[in-house]
Design an enzyme around this catalytic site. Structure first.
Site, PDB file in Angstrom:
ATOM      1  N   LEU A   1       0.825  -1.200   0.000  1.00  0.00           N
ATOM      2  CA  LEU A   1       0.000   0.000   0.000  1.00  0.00           C
ATOM      3  C   LEU A   1       0.863   1.256   0.000  1.00  0.00           C
ATOM      4  CD1 LEU A   1      -2.736   1.442   0.214  1.00  0.00           C
ATOM      5  CD2 LEU A   1      -2.583   1.184   2.701  1.00  0.00           C
TER       6      LEU A   1
ATOM      7  N   ASP B   1      13.283   4.239  12.113  1.00  0.00           N
ATOM      8  CA  ASP B   1      12.737   3.221  12.997  1.00  0.00           C
ATOM      9  C   ASP B   1      11.608   3.850  13.806  1.00  0.00           C
ATOM     10  OD1 ASP B   1      12.153   1.187  14.736  1.00  0.00           O
ATOM     11  OD2 ASP B   1      14.206   0.886  15.450  1.00  0.00           O
TER      12      ASP B   1
ATOM     13  N   TYR C   1      -3.092 -10.305  14.734  1.00  0.00           N
ATOM     14  CA  TYR C   1      -2.939  -9.124  13.888  1.00  0.00           C
ATOM     15  C   TYR C   1      -4.113  -8.171  14.073  1.00  0.00           C
ATOM     16  CZ  TYR C   1      -2.920  -6.270   9.659  1.00  0.00           C
ATOM     17  OH  TYR C   1      -2.955  -5.212   8.785  1.00  0.00           O
TER      18      TYR C   1
END
Length: 247
Positions: free
Chosen positions: A16, A49, A137
């Site tokens: 995406l 990060d 998830y």
């Protein structure tokens, strides 16, 4: 077109994120997009990060975006199910860092969530439907949604998207193309033709382009006018309905 608006896209090395970055940097978009990545930071992508608060603060100070699209997430089943700490660090803690810093700077945050926050028993789901994630998830993404919901003074929207399509770099990158491995061989191990699946690729890529085009227009209309949280379920064309209501 003059690029007077700046958008920062996390997860820009993913399926995406790559399409978002390409569309927001399109000639007629009006946006100047900066893409963030970490393990796959190549080319013009900035290596950041998101699990490091100081790194998040640094890139926000440097880019000064009006909008952040948070598309980075850990979704790989082998990591999600076996390493809960790593999943929480990216899907929840990194979201907390971005949400807090966006709130402090007046930046509009788009949190890309998933239809995995639902159990699939009562579709189609409207934005106010009660979530009930069944896997790790989905639970981690719902926790990220809650972070966005509860961050004081944050201007944001939560965009729940279904299965992603598009041009993949690896066969495992999409929940659709990953099925190719399963159907390439029958029970006796005989290879089957890839033609029918691959012939669908152009159309699925068009769908991804359409979604990123809609998000582009969504942000043009949304980030200026909404001061409170909005939740959108991008299922069965509902994004089109949302956009039609904003114009």
């Amino acid at each position: 077109m003059e690029r007077g608006l700046r958008v920062l896209i996390s997860g820009a090395s993913g399926l995406l994120g790559r399409q978002l970055l390409a569309d927001f940097n399109g000639a007629s978009s009006g946006w100047a997009a900066t893409g963030l990545a970490f393990s796959r930071a190549t080319g013009d992508l900035r290596k950041v990060d998101l699990r490091d608060l100081s790194a998040v603060q640094g890139v926000l100070d440097d880019v000064s975006p009006q909008v952040v699209v948070h598309a980075a997430a850990e979704r790989r089943p082998d990591v999600v199910e076996k390493n809960a700490d790593a999943t929480e660090a990216l899907n929840v803690t990194a979201t907390q860092y971005l949400a807090g810093e966006c709130a402090a700077r007046g930046i509009f945050l788009v949190y890309v969530s998933t239809d995995y926050v639902f159990d699939g028993t009562r579709p189609p789901y409207l934005p106010d439907a009660k979530p009930n994630p069944l896997n790790t998830y989905g639970k981690s993404k719902l926790a990220g949604e809650e972070v966005v919901r509860t961050t004081p003074k944050l201007r944001a929207c939560i965009l729940r998207v279904p299965v992603l399509y598009g041009t993949v770099e690896t066969i495992e990158e999409s929940a659709v193309t990953v099925l190719l491995k399963a159907v390439q061989s029958d029970k006796e191990g005989t290879k089957v033709s890839k033609g029918p699946l691959l012939s669908c690729h152009g159309r699925t890529n068009e769908l991804t382009n359409e979604r990123t085009f809609l998000m582009n227009n969504l942000l043009h209309n949304l980030w200026k006018v909404h001061s409170s949280l909005q939740v959108y379920s991008s299922l069965h064309g509902e994004t089109c309905v949302v956009l039609s209501q904003l114009h």
